[in-house]
Design an enzyme around this catalytic site. Structure first.
Site, PDB file in Angstrom:
ATOM      1  N   LYS A  10       0.857  -1.202   0.000  1.00 48.39           N
ATOM      2  CA  LYS A  10       0.000   0.000   0.000  1.00 48.39           C
ATOM      3  C   LYS A  10       0.886   1.244   0.000  1.00 48.39           C
ATOM      4  CE  LYS A  10      -3.305   2.583   2.898  1.00 48.39           C
ATOM      5  NZ  LYS A  10      -4.156   2.585   4.105  1.00 48.39           N
ATOM      6  N   ARG A  49      -7.812  -0.334   0.788  1.00 51.98           N
ATOM      7  CA  ARG A  49      -8.383  -1.510   0.117  1.00 51.98           C
ATOM      8  C   ARG A  49      -8.772  -1.183  -1.323  1.00 51.98           C
ATOM      9  NH1 ARG A  49     -12.936  -1.868   4.700  1.00 51.98           N
ATOM     10  NH2 ARG A  49     -11.250  -0.859   5.835  1.00 51.98           N
ATOM     11  N   LYS A  53     -10.223  12.932   8.186  1.00 54.34           N
ATOM     12  CA  LYS A  53      -9.788  12.513   9.511  1.00 54.34           C
ATOM     13  C   LYS A  53      -9.704  13.714  10.441  1.00 54.34           C
ATOM     14  CE  LYS A  53      -6.768   8.671   8.094  1.00 54.34           C
ATOM     15  NZ  LYS A  53      -7.400   7.587   8.846  1.00 54.34           N
ATOM     16  N   ASP A  92       1.531   6.150   5.730  1.00 55.40           N
ATOM     17  CA  ASP A  92       0.542   5.239   5.149  1.00 55.40           C
ATOM     18  C   ASP A  92       1.068   4.561   3.883  1.00 55.40           C
ATOM     19  OD1 ASP A  92      -1.894   4.055   5.602  1.00 55.40           O
ATOM     20  OD2 ASP A  92      -3.052   5.543   4.473  1.00 55.40           O
ATOM     21  N   ASP A 110     -12.250   7.217   3.602  1.00 56.40           N
ATOM     22  CA  ASP A 110     -11.060   6.953   4.415  1.00 56.40           C
ATOM     23  C   ASP A 110     -10.667   5.473   4.379  1.00 56.40           C
ATOM     24  OD1 ASP A 110      -8.934   7.517   6.023  1.00 56.40           O
ATOM     25  OD2 ASP A 110     -10.096   7.742   7.870  1.00 56.40           O
ATOM     26  N   ASP A 144      -2.600  10.188   3.793  1.00 60.54           N
ATOM     27  CA  ASP A 144      -4.008   9.819   3.944  1.00 60.54           C
ATOM     28  C   ASP A 144      -4.734  10.837   4.818  1.00 60.54           C
ATOM     29  OD1 ASP A 144      -6.448   8.598   4.138  1.00 60.54           O
ATOM     30  OD2 ASP A 144      -5.754   6.900   5.375  1.00 60.54           O
ATOM     31  N   GLU A 199      -9.487   3.825   2.022  1.00 60.14           N
ATOM     32  CA  GLU A 199      -8.937   3.952   0.673  1.00 60.14           C
ATOM     33  C   GLU A 199      -7.885   2.898   0.351  1.00 60.14           C
ATOM     34  OE1 GLU A 199      -7.700   5.462   3.203  1.00 60.14           O
ATOM     35  OE2 GLU A 199      -5.574   5.066   2.896  1.00 60.14           O
TER      36      GLU A 199
HETATM   37  N1  BES Z   1      -4.402   4.407   6.919  1.00 58.44           N
HETATM   38  C1  BES Z   1      -5.566   4.147   7.670  1.00 58.44           C
HETATM   39  C2  BES Z   1      -5.375   3.069   8.723  1.00 58.44           C
HETATM   40  C3  BES Z   1      -4.618   3.486   9.959  1.00 58.44           C
HETATM   41  C4  BES Z   1      -5.264   4.168  10.967  1.00 58.44           C
HETATM   42  C5  BES Z   1      -3.313   3.138  10.130  1.00 58.44           C
HETATM   43  C6  BES Z   1      -4.574   4.516  12.109  1.00 58.44           C
HETATM   44  C7  BES Z   1      -2.630   3.460  11.271  1.00 58.44           C
HETATM   45  C8  BES Z   1      -3.265   4.163  12.259  1.00 58.44           C
HETATM   46  C9  BES Z   1      -6.678   3.667   6.746  1.00 58.44           C
HETATM   47  O1  BES Z   1      -6.668   4.190   5.463  1.00 58.44           O
HETATM   48  C10 BES Z   1      -7.962   4.081   7.367  1.00 58.44           C
HETATM   49  O2  BES Z   1      -8.189   5.250   7.458  1.00 58.44           O
HETATM   50  N2  BES Z   1      -8.760   3.119   7.792  1.00 58.44           N
HETATM   51  C11 BES Z   1      -9.987   3.385   8.426  1.00 58.44           C
HETATM   52  C12 BES Z   1     -11.004   2.434   7.885  1.00 58.44           C
HETATM   53  C13 BES Z   1     -12.418   2.752   8.306  1.00 58.44           C
HETATM   54  C14 BES Z   1     -12.897   4.023   7.655  1.00 58.44           C
HETATM   55  C15 BES Z   1     -13.312   1.600   7.946  1.00 58.44           C
HETATM   56  C16 BES Z   1      -9.802   3.185   9.925  1.00 58.44           C
HETATM   57  O3  BES Z   1      -9.104   2.255  10.326  1.00 58.44           O
HETATM   58  O4  BES Z   1     -10.324   4.000  10.681  1.00 58.44           O
HETATM   59 ZN    ZN Z   2      -4.869   4.763   4.750  1.00 59.77          ZN
HETATM   60 MN    MN Z   3      -7.704   6.035   5.330  1.00 59.83          MN
END
Ligand code: BES
Ligand code: ZN
Ligand code: MN
Length: 502
Positions: free
Chosen positions: A255, A341, A267, A278, A337, A260, A339
């Site tokens: 990834k 996947r 966020k 990220d 968010d 992000d 993104e």
């Molecule tokens: N890059 C983040 C995941 C992440 C969050 C990594 C905190 C490290 C620390 C990812 O893109 C994301 O934002 N995931 C969301 C998914 C949700 C919207 C279903 C998450 O984990 O909040």
């Molecule tokens: Zn992310």
């Molecule tokens: Mn995200």
């Protein structure tokens, strides 16, 4: 950091012309056979006077001890002498050797039984303790310890561990460098350039695709994430060819979200800077390729990195928008968010063309994985027991741990959508698993595994920075695969996994 492996008796260790010595001492105190030897004498006295206690990482710092060439000598206990204990001990010992006058260090294994894994663990601990990010911080003091002599009773016994250790350190530092860079110093274009540069090494090749080519491939899901950003996306395709021409490759998919923000589903501001990490999955793929270039194992590896920013904008994809992935499946983007996947799914579809023996994606994918496993173990998902087992044991061997989580089909229920073949999110419960279930819809028949490194790729707080994980795990997995005769991938329908075996 320069490493050198040397056969050293305990007597020779004391005579090593270095600025400092780090002497690893077993918990079973050596009986002093030749009490006139500086090293054994020092250890025996320290133990006798209870100045060196037993227990991993207990240490005693000595200055100008008699009979040593080095003016600083740190004795440190390695407990049971396992690689994990050696790593802890060396990390603690390095903390006592921070004086700027120390440029050349000797790490002495001569008192303990040494294995390949111990040597490798010690080398990584030395590198981790002295690593310093300087690219955008000119005032930072670069590492002063530049040379490390690894002294063991018989160098020939651990030559392999030493070579792997050197390559692993190169790979981990490569990954750390790119993950640590802020997003304006690590754009998708810059990642592409770094990959291209690696591609000039022997046995390597890199292609970097831009938006037009990605559009022509039909990667509508990946494209939708990049829409809000002025930075053009890159799809990086790397090849390492060390195996026979017809040997099925391992495909690593990283990834590469260089920043992000969350997109329109933005966020909160606090700690958003950490979302420069990220692209930790991408960095680990680049780092693994850097390590492959050093070790040149007999295996073929493909690295795929979908890379872009996730930004809010008038052009950005909106919640509720439906996009068509390269697989033809449509996706309702309920949360912009989620993104990671969305870019990985198209890369997984692309991976099938290499008829891989396995596909492993590596992603800072979910906050839920951080909650589940913290920073100790990465999340591991696979419907294939053999692949899951191979990755888990590569993690154990390289001290870069992961833990298998389940993939029961019931976890995919929440991904159902009234407006597309699937939604991209499924509520908060089991978030790391539902993300993996989303990816699994694109892996189809491939022997696929997913590593969620959201908790392990970097550290927050005062020690904020990249860990370089899971380069050690990936490198070990590839080395293990290089020893397995390369058979073409057998497309088997993944069976539903009912219970997770660790
Ligand atoms: N890059 C983040 C995941 C992440 C969050 C990594 C905190 C490290 C620390 C990812 O893109 C994301 O934002 N995931 C969301 C998914 C949700 C919207 C279903 C998450 O984990 O909040
Ligand atoms: Zn992310
Ligand atoms: Mn995200």
């Amino acid at each position: 950091m320069d490493f050198e492996l040397k056969s050293l008796s305990t007597a020779q260790a004391a005579q090593l012309p270095v600025d400092a010595l780090l002497v690893l001492v077993p918990d079973t105190t050596p009986t002093v056979k030749s009490a006139d030897q500086a090293l054994t004498r020092l250890v025996a006295q320290a133990v006798e006077l209870k100045d060196l206690e037993s227990g991993v990482a207990k240490l005693l710092v000595c200055y100008r001890p008699e009979g040593f060439k080095a003016s600083r000598v740190t004795l440190v206990r390695v407990g049971d002498g396992s690689a994990a204990s050696v790593r802890k001990a060396v990390a603690a010992g390095m903390g006592s050797l921070k004086q700027p006058g120390i440029q050349k260090l000797g790490v002495v294994f001569s008192l303990i039984e040494t294995t390949d894994d111990c040597v490798r663990a010690a080398m990584q601990a030395c590198a981790d303790a002295t690593y310093c990010y300087t690219t955008t911080k000119p005032s930072a003091k670069a590492r002063t310890i530049k040379q490390v002599v690894v002294g063991v009773a018989k160098a020939g016994d651990v030559q392999r561990g030493f070579e792997v250790g050197k390559a692993q350190v190169v790979g981990v530092e490569f990954a750390k460098e790119w993950a640590n860079r802020p997003a304006n110093h690590a754009t998708p274009t810059m990642l592409g350039e770094a990959a291209r540069k690696l591609g000039r090494k022997p046995g390597m090749k890199t292609d970097v695709l831009g938006p037009k080519q990605v559009e022509a491939l039909g990667m509508g899901s990946f494209l939708s994430v990049a829409r809000g950003s002025v930075e053009p996306l890159r799809f990086i395709v790397m090849h390492y060819n060390g195996g026979a021409k017809d040997s099925a490759p391992v495909v690593l998919v990283g990834k590469g979200i260089t920043f992000d923000t969350g997109g329109i589903s933005i966020k909160p501001a606090a700690d958003m800077d950490e979302m420069k990490f990220d692209m930790g999955g991408a960095a680990s793929v680049l780092g693994t390729f850097a390590a492959l270039a050093e070790l040149k194992p007999a295996i073929n590896v493909v690295g795929l990195i979908p890379s872009c920013e996730n930004m809010p904008d008038g052009q950005a994809v909106k919640p509720g928008d439906v996009v068509t992935s390269m697989s033809g499946q449509t996706i309702e983007i309920l949360n912009t968010d989620a993104e990671g996947r969305l870019i990985l799914c198209d890369a997984l579809t692309y991976a099938a063309r290499f008829k891989p023996r396995s596909v492993v994606d590596i992603a800072t994918l979910t906050g839920a994985c951080v909650i589940a496993l913290g920073g100790v173990r990465s999340g591991l998902f696979s419907a294939r027991d053999d692949l899951a087992q191979a990755l888990a044991s590569a993690g154990e061997k390289s001290l870069d741990l992961c833990w298998r989580l389940p993939l029961d089909d019931e976890y995919a229920e929440g991904l159902k959508s009234n407006f597309a073949d699937m939604g991209n999110v499924a509520g908060r419960a089991g978030g790391a698993i539902t993300a993996a279930k989303f990816l699994q819809k694109f892996a189809n028949e491939l022997p696929w595994a997913h590593l969620d490194i959201a908790g392990t790729a970097w550290k927050s707080g005062a020690a904020k920075g990249s860990t370089g994980r899971p380069v050690p795990l990936l490198l070990q997995y590839l080395l293990d695969q290089a020893e397995v005769p390369a058979k073409a991938a057998q497309p088997v329908k993944p069976k539903t996994q009912r219970s997770a075996k660790a």
